[in-house]
Design an enzyme around this catalytic site. Structure first.
Site, PDB file in Angstrom:
ATOM      1  N   CYS A  37      11.433  16.778  48.984  1.00 51.41           N
ATOM      2  CA  CYS A  37      10.332  16.881  49.932  1.00 51.41           C
ATOM      3  C   CYS A  37      10.528  18.170  50.722  1.00 51.41           C
ATOM      4  CB  CYS A  37      10.287  15.664  50.862  1.00 51.41           C
ATOM      5  SG  CYS A  37      11.689  15.537  51.999  1.00 51.41           S
ATOM      6  N   CYS A  80      14.614  17.396  59.971  1.00 53.51           N
ATOM      7  CA  CYS A  80      13.267  17.375  59.416  1.00 53.51           C
ATOM      8  C   CYS A  80      12.245  17.223  60.540  1.00 53.51           C
ATOM      9  CB  CYS A  80      13.127  16.223  58.425  1.00 53.51           C
ATOM     10  SG  CYS A  80      11.440  15.987  57.810  1.00 53.51           S
ATOM     11  N   GLU A 139      19.939   8.695  59.941  1.00 54.33           N
ATOM     12  CA  GLU A 139      18.691   9.014  60.629  1.00 54.33           C
ATOM     13  C   GLU A 139      18.380   7.974  61.700  1.00 54.33           C
ATOM     14  OE1 GLU A 139      13.947   8.911  59.760  1.00 54.33           O
ATOM     15  OE2 GLU A 139      15.215   9.644  58.122  1.00 54.33           O
TER      16      GLU A 139
END
Length: 472
Positions: free
Chosen positions: A118, A209, A239
């Site tokens: 991604c 991100c 995360e």
């Protein structure tokens, strides 16, 4: 660990395979990091004292903080050489330009419409490479695996970028001193880590991100407006640990079942001791379900199922509406758009692939500790399509025609005779969001070699660079 062999029918027509659990053979891969539970609690305690947005603004003011790639051409060239970026001339790039289909002898390969790296992951790897180019004589450290891909993390180590691993007692940052460079991974870093490194005087490269940072903004809003954050995620995932550190009060739910439990408690109350035991590793310090669930906001780990996060949001909304009435809903439930589409796009593409009657079996490529990759394997298993999840081409033995692969629930198996040379076959292939194109190309090269011993590789062809979203 010694195990007994068990056999089963061939997974698909024409292939005779013996499947058995085996002792793992050594494979070159980075050790998975499993953050200790104390990391969550420590982050939550710090969040109660620090304004998350103010902290992040203060990082910019140090003059030692970078959070955007520079698109350095030297770094790009090295990424291409190492195969840790998007493919520009290899098999994946050629498939991308030719309808995601490739024919090699008797083998037809169908590449999922959405697959692999991604944008946020590619961006993180790029920034790590650029950090090494910008600071060639300094010590570089990453506060966790940059992404969940063994080959990428191996490449960083070869470039003398040290990954700080948790040996069970937390991470040891004592070796990092003033003037060193610290890289925050794509998953982000906790409030405490950001604060400590800001004060330590190190150069900081933040590859978090942007979608993860967007979730942090929502959690920080929950904190400022005195809402408890209900985080859809896995409490031990890096995360989620980072996201929870921005919340003063939170509970982490991993699935719809746990979310329903929380909703039922909101509506009807219950046994507080049972609640705290059930979520003992997934709540903020001092959490009280009797007083901290009257106002809640939803957040998510970006690698979770998009549809499941949306469903949890609807459950919480309906629960608060039932308990407090429609007129009071906004005073008890806060929803901000934080869902990353990349994970869902890969899952949707795989649903299309497993419904394709031409596909005989599936190969899933991605790190064995990758959450989003495990969901891809899970989809194939639930649909009954034979599927082999490998983290690298090293799991495939060409001479023996064997593959060491992982099941969605974690079991590692070796399948003998998994391919049948001489018989036409259509193979579906996809990869997780932390998987570079080169890993897929290397897996397919071994597949082609098993079908044709004379296979010598795919001739490169310049296909241009893959367009990526503009950064804002």
């Amino acid at each position: 660990m010694q195990t007994t062999k068990t056999s089963r029918k061939a997974a698909f027509t024409g292939i005779k395979s013996r499947v058995h659990v085996v002792v793992l053979r050594p494979v070159q891969a980075s050790r998975a990091l499993v953050p200790v539970v104390q990391s969550v609690a420590a982050g939550a305690t710090e969040a109660a004292k620090v304004d998350g947005r103010a902290l992040r603004r203060s990082l910019n003011q140090t003059g030692r903080y970078v959070r955007q790639p520079t698109n350095d051409p030297v770094s790009q060239q090295l990424m291409d050489e190492h195969g840790v970026g998007y493919s520009t001339n290899g098999l994946v790039a050629q498939m991308r330009n030719d309808g995601n289909i490739w024919k090699q002898g008797t083998v037809t390969v169908k590449l999922a419409k959405a697959y692999g790296y991604c944008w946020g992951v590619e961006r993180a790897v790029r920034m790590a490479y650029e950090a090494r180019q910008a600071h060639p004589d300094k010590k570089l450290f990453v506060t966790n695996e940059i992404i969940h891909n063994p080959e990428v993390n191996k490449r960083l180590k070869e470039m003398n970028i040290e990954i700080i691993e948790d040996e069970g007692d937390g991470k040891d940052y004592s070796q990092i001193g003033n003037g060193d460079v610290v890289i925050f991974p794509a998953f982000g870093a906790t409030v405490k880590e950001l604060s400590d490194f800001r004060d330590k005087g190190v150069q900081m490269v933040d590859t978090t991100c942007p979608w993860v940072a967007k979730v942090w903004n929502s959690v920080d809003t929950h904190t400022r407006k005195q809402y408890t954050s209900v985080i859809h995620g896995k409490y031990s995932h890096e995360e989620t640990i980072a996201t929870a550190s921005f919340a003063s009060n939170y509970v982490i739910v991993k699935d719809l079942k746990e979310a329903q439990y929380v909703c039922d408690y909101i509506l009807h109350g219950g046994n507080k001791e049972e609640f705290l035991a059930k979520f003992s590793k997934a709540v903020s310090k001092g959490f009280d379900p009797d007083t901290m669930l009257d106002r809640v906001g939803l957040a998510n780990q970006t690698t979770m199922l998009k549809g499941e996060t949306e469903q949890i949001g609807k459950m919480l909304e309906a629960t608060m509406m039932q308990k407090y009435g429609p007129a009071e809903l906004n005073n008890h439930f806060l929803l901000m758009e934080t869902i990353c589409d990349a994970t869902q796009e890969r899952q949707d593409a795989l649903y299309d692939m497993v419904a394709d009657p031409e596909v005989d079996f599936l190969i899933v490529v991605g790190g064995f500790n990758s959450s989003n990759t495990s969901h891809l394997q899970e989809i194939a298993e639930h649909k009954g399509l034979p599927s082999f999840w490998v983290d690298s081409a090293a799991r495939i033995d060409v001479e023996k025609n064997t593959v060491l692969h992982k099941l969605a629930h974690g079991e590692l198996r070796e399948t003998v005779g998994w391919l049948t040379p001489g018989k036409p076959v259509t193979i579906g292939i996809t990869s997780g969001a932390s998987t570079p194109d080169r890993a897929v190309e290397e897996v397919l090269a071994k597949v082609f070699k098993i079908y044709d011993p004379n296979f010598t590789g795919i001739a490169p062809k310049d296909c241009g660079r893959l367009a990526t979203p503009e950064e804002h």
